[in-house]
Design an enzyme around this catalytic site. Structure first.
Site, mmCIF file in Angstrom:
data_model
loop_
_atom_site.group_PDB
_atom_site.id
_atom_site.type_symbol
_atom_site.label_atom_id
_atom_site.label_comp_id
_atom_site.label_asym_id
_atom_site.label_seq_id
_atom_site.Cartn_x
_atom_site.Cartn_y
_atom_site.Cartn_z
ATOM 1 N N SER A 23 0.859 -1.182 0.000
ATOM 2 C CA SER A 23 0.000 0.000 0.000
ATOM 3 C C SER A 23 0.897 1.233 0.000
ATOM 4 O O SER A 23 1.703 1.411 0.914
ATOM 5 C CB SER A 23 -0.886 -0.051 1.249
ATOM 6 O OG SER A 23 -1.624 1.132 1.400
ATOM 7 N N LYS A 29 -1.086 -1.001 -4.426
ATOM 8 C CA LYS A 29 -2.286 -0.238 -4.034
ATOM 9 C C LYS A 29 -1.879 1.214 -3.847
ATOM 10 O O LYS A 29 -0.918 1.494 -3.136
ATOM 11 C CB LYS A 29 -2.846 -0.840 -2.740
ATOM 12 C CG LYS A 29 -3.783 0.047 -1.934
ATOM 13 C CD LYS A 29 -4.503 -0.764 -0.860
ATOM 14 C CE LYS A 29 -4.684 0.008 0.426
ATOM 15 N NZ LYS A 29 -5.331 -0.796 1.484
ATOM 16 N N LEU A 30 -2.605 2.103 -4.502
ATOM 17 C CA LEU A 30 -2.329 3.535 -4.379
ATOM 18 C C LEU A 30 -3.375 4.175 -3.488
ATOM 19 O O LEU A 30 -4.579 4.016 -3.720
ATOM 20 C CB LEU A 30 -2.380 4.211 -5.756
ATOM 21 C CG LEU A 30 -1.472 3.643 -6.851
ATOM 22 C CD1 LEU A 30 -1.623 4.488 -8.125
ATOM 23 C CD2 LEU A 30 -0.009 3.625 -6.404
ATOM 24 N N LYS A 31 -2.934 4.910 -2.487
ATOM 25 C CA LYS A 31 -3.862 5.715 -1.703
ATOM 26 C C LYS A 31 -4.290 6.898 -2.567
ATOM 27 O O LYS A 31 -3.434 7.515 -3.225
ATOM 28 C CB LYS A 31 -3.167 6.205 -0.427
ATOM 29 C CG LYS A 31 -2.887 5.094 0.567
ATOM 30 C CD LYS A 31 -4.180 4.566 1.159
ATOM 31 C CE LYS A 31 -3.912 3.646 2.337
ATOM 32 N NZ LYS A 31 -5.175 3.157 2.935
ATOM 33 N N ASP A 54 -7.193 3.005 -2.971
ATOM 34 C CA ASP A 54 -7.891 3.051 -1.677
ATOM 35 C C ASP A 54 -8.147 4.509 -1.305
ATOM 36 O O ASP A 54 -7.206 5.274 -1.102
ATOM 37 C CB ASP A 54 -7.033 2.372 -0.605
ATOM 38 C CG ASP A 54 -7.742 2.269 0.743
ATOM 39 O OD1 ASP A 54 -8.894 2.740 0.859
ATOM 40 O OD2 ASP A 54 -7.139 1.722 1.688
ATOM 41 N N ASN A 77 -10.053 5.534 1.410
ATOM 42 C CA ASN A 77 -10.315 5.752 2.837
ATOM 43 C C ASN A 77 -11.472 6.746 3.055
ATOM 44 O O ASN A 77 -11.344 7.710 3.826
ATOM 45 C CB ASN A 77 -9.063 6.200 3.588
ATOM 46 C CG ASN A 77 -8.062 5.067 3.769
ATOM 47 O OD1 ASN A 77 -7.013 5.053 3.128
ATOM 48 N ND2 ASN A 77 -8.389 4.071 4.591
ATOM 49 N N GLU A 92 -11.174 0.740 -3.208
ATOM 50 C CA GLU A 92 -11.450 0.415 -1.807
ATOM 51 C C GLU A 92 -12.057 1.626 -1.092
ATOM 52 O O GLU A 92 -11.513 2.726 -1.165
ATOM 53 C CB GLU A 92 -10.115 0.008 -1.169
ATOM 54 C CG GLU A 92 -10.187 -0.441 0.275
ATOM 55 C CD GLU A 92 -8.801 -0.881 0.784
ATOM 56 O OE1 GLU A 92 -7.895 -1.124 -0.040
ATOM 57 O OE2 GLU A 92 -8.630 -0.959 2.010
ATOM 58 N N ASP A 115 -13.727 -1.626 3.139
ATOM 59 C CA ASP A 115 -12.807 -1.800 4.268
ATOM 60 C C ASP A 115 -13.533 -1.261 5.510
ATOM 61 O O ASP A 115 -14.199 -2.022 6.231
ATOM 62 C CB ASP A 115 -11.502 -1.041 3.946
ATOM 63 C CG ASP A 115 -10.497 -0.966 5.091
ATOM 64 O OD1 ASP A 115 -10.810 -1.440 6.200
ATOM 65 O OD2 ASP A 115 -9.389 -0.423 4.903
ATOM 66 N N LYS A 171 -9.871 -7.157 7.766
ATOM 67 C CA LYS A 171 -8.841 -6.849 8.769
ATOM 68 C C LYS A 171 -9.364 -7.395 10.087
ATOM 69 O O LYS A 171 -10.410 -6.935 10.577
ATOM 70 C CB LYS A 171 -8.644 -5.338 8.902
ATOM 71 C CG LYS A 171 -8.014 -4.671 7.703
ATOM 72 C CD LYS A 171 -7.883 -3.167 7.932
ATOM 73 C CE LYS A 171 -7.318 -2.496 6.702
ATOM 74 N NZ LYS A 171 -7.363 -1.016 6.821
ATOM 75 N N GLY A 175 -4.200 -4.545 6.141
ATOM 76 C CA GLY A 175 -3.179 -4.361 7.170
ATOM 77 C C GLY A 175 -3.389 -3.053 7.886
ATOM 78 O O GLY A 175 -4.146 -2.191 7.422
HETATM 79 O O1 OSB Z 1 -7.096 1.648 4.664
HETATM 80 O O2 OSB Z 1 -6.076 -0.150 4.352
HETATM 81 C C1 OSB Z 1 -6.141 0.943 4.914
HETATM 82 C C2 OSB Z 1 -2.973 1.556 6.949
HETATM 83 C C3 OSB Z 1 -3.512 2.118 8.081
HETATM 84 C C4 OSB Z 1 -4.866 2.337 8.156
HETATM 85 C C5 OSB Z 1 -5.697 1.977 7.101
HETATM 86 C C6 OSB Z 1 -5.161 1.388 5.954
HETATM 87 C C7 OSB Z 1 -3.780 1.213 5.873
HETATM 88 C C8 OSB Z 1 -3.120 0.706 4.674
HETATM 89 C C9 OSB Z 1 -1.761 0.048 4.829
HETATM 90 O O3 OSB Z 1 -3.555 0.817 3.560
HETATM 91 C C10 OSB Z 1 -1.886 -1.408 5.130
HETATM 92 C C11 OSB Z 1 -0.576 -2.010 5.567
HETATM 93 O O4 OSB Z 1 0.382 -1.999 4.801
HETATM 94 O O5 OSB Z 1 -0.505 -2.505 6.710
HETATM 95 MG MG MG Z 2 -8.307 0.596 3.311
#
Ligand code: OSB
Ligand code: MG
Length: 371
Positions: A138, A164-166, A192, A194, A217, A242, A266, A294
């Site tokens: 990620s 995976k790109l935020k 992702d 969020n 995501e 998520d 998760k 994660g």
């Molecule tokens: O949205 O998946 C998420 C990390 C912290 C909180 C939320 C997320 C994430 C990640 C990284 O995307 C996941 C990882 O590498 O552990």
């Molecule tokens: Mg996520």
């Protein structure tokens, strides 16, 4: 199982590089570890909560408080029983609303201690089907597209099987297009958000459709199951949830509504590995793909996540990256990528232990709760 007591241990670990998402930037991982001590062994669980309630309502201090005040005291009647029954613990913790991450950490510590007593690995207990799992990574929001392309190039060269790109408004179509153009159609790529968008952004999110993402995501708010279903009908990119999924019941609702066709599982977010397995079973029966997310875990949480990610319904690579993606020095023996895979631990319980000298170095506080 006789439990002498529970230790709550707060640690802080510097991240190799700041990790930026649509909800904030992390420089350190502030983590709570739960240690269940028995006369013969001990078990460990890692709490997924972060310092502030940005990803989820829980945060480190609420986890410590609810564990100390309610969850640990609720264990007493169950620990006296022989044989030890982790399902009874799971039911006892259900009486308290929410606080999935705190529950997960405690349940995992007890499950680890119980499995160490019988010598079974968590993977074998959960039903792991493979000895190693393919890993994705990620990648946080960056200052520029060239910096992002360098980061992706580095991870691809390390062997990561999926990127995976935020994303967030202002950092979405351009970085996705740039990565797709540079690395070609075969790169497994996903995004992702969020929860950074609203349904009004549907026409904009549809601009991601040409880039053949595996999934998008959590585009919308965590309580927007109905709007996610409406969005899913307007995108060709599959929608993955998520933040919205806190239990098997949420997963059932999301599947029925058509809010998602893929679920990021998760264990912390859903209250533990038993609930994570229920969601896996439910999704698999509905033909909904799952993958293991994660929370920037240390080796303790990572080990347990790898056991889960080895279940047969985990058909997409997870965010179970190598230790070196997060930390210069992990608190367990580091997890090292082998040809894009990480091995599923086979030792008793979660299969790894913290290295106590390293753990002590990053420990901020400890609290002992006798039982
Ligand atoms: O949205 O998946 C998420 C990390 C912290 C909180 C939320 C997320 C994430 C990640 C990284 O995307 C996941 C990882 O590498 O552990
Ligand atoms: Mg996520």
């Amino acid at each position: 199982m006789k439990i002498t007591g529970i230790e709550l241990r707060r640690i802080t670990m510097p991240l190799i590089a700041p990790f930026r998402t649509s909800f904030g930037t992390e420089h350190h991982r502030d983590t709570l570890l739960v240690r269940a001590v028995t006369p013969d062994t001990e078990g460990w669980g890692e709490c997924a909560a972060m310092t502030a309630p940005l990803y989820s309502p829980e945060y480190t201090e609420t986890a410590i408080d609810v564990l100390r005040r309610y969850l640990v005291p609720a264990l007493s009647p169950h620990l006296a029983q022989a044989p030890f029954d982790i399902n009874a613990v799971n039911r006892a913790l259900r009486r308290y609303r929410g606080h999935q991450m705190a529950k997960s950490a405690l349940e995992t510590a007890l499950l680890d201690a119980g499995l160490r007593t019988t010598g079974q690995s968590l993977g074998s207990y959960l039903g792991a089907a493979v000895p190693a799992v393919p890993c994705g990574v990620s990648i946080g929001i960056m200052d520029s597209v060239p910096a992002l392309l360098d980061a992706v190039d580095d991870y691809v060269n390390q062997g990561y099987r999926r990127i995976k790109l935020k994303i967030e408004p202002g950092w979405d179509v351009a970085p996705v297009r740039a990565v797709r153009e540079r690395f070609g159609p075969d790169l497994l790529l996903q995004a992702d958000a969020n929860a950074a968008y609203t349904l009004a952004d549907a026409p904009h999110l549809a601009k991601l459709d040409p880039f053949d993402l595996l999934l998008i995501e959590q585009p919308l708010a965590d309580d927007d199951l109905v709007q996610h279903a409406q969005l899913a009908r307007r995108l060709s990119t599959p929608v993955c949830l998520d933040e919205s999924i806190h239990s098997a019941e949420h997963a059932a609702a999301a599947i029925t509504l058509g809010s998602c066709s893929i679920i990021n599982i998760k264990p912390g977010r859903v209250g533990g590995y038993l609930e994570a397995r229920r969601i896996h079973d439910l999704a698999r029966a509905h033909g909904v793909a799952v993958w293991c997310g994660g929370m920037l875990e240390t080796g303790i949480g990572r080990a347990a996540n790898l056991a889960l990610a080895a279940l047969p319904g985990f058909t997409l690579p997870g965010d179970t990256s190598a230790s070196s993606r997060y930390y210069t020095t992990d608190i367990t023996a580091p997890f090292v990528l082998q040809d894009g895979y990480l091995p599923v631990p086979t030792g008793p319980g979660i299969g790894v232990e913290p290295i106590m000298e390293l753990l002590d170095e990053v420990t901020v506080s400890t609290e002992w709760i006798p039982l």
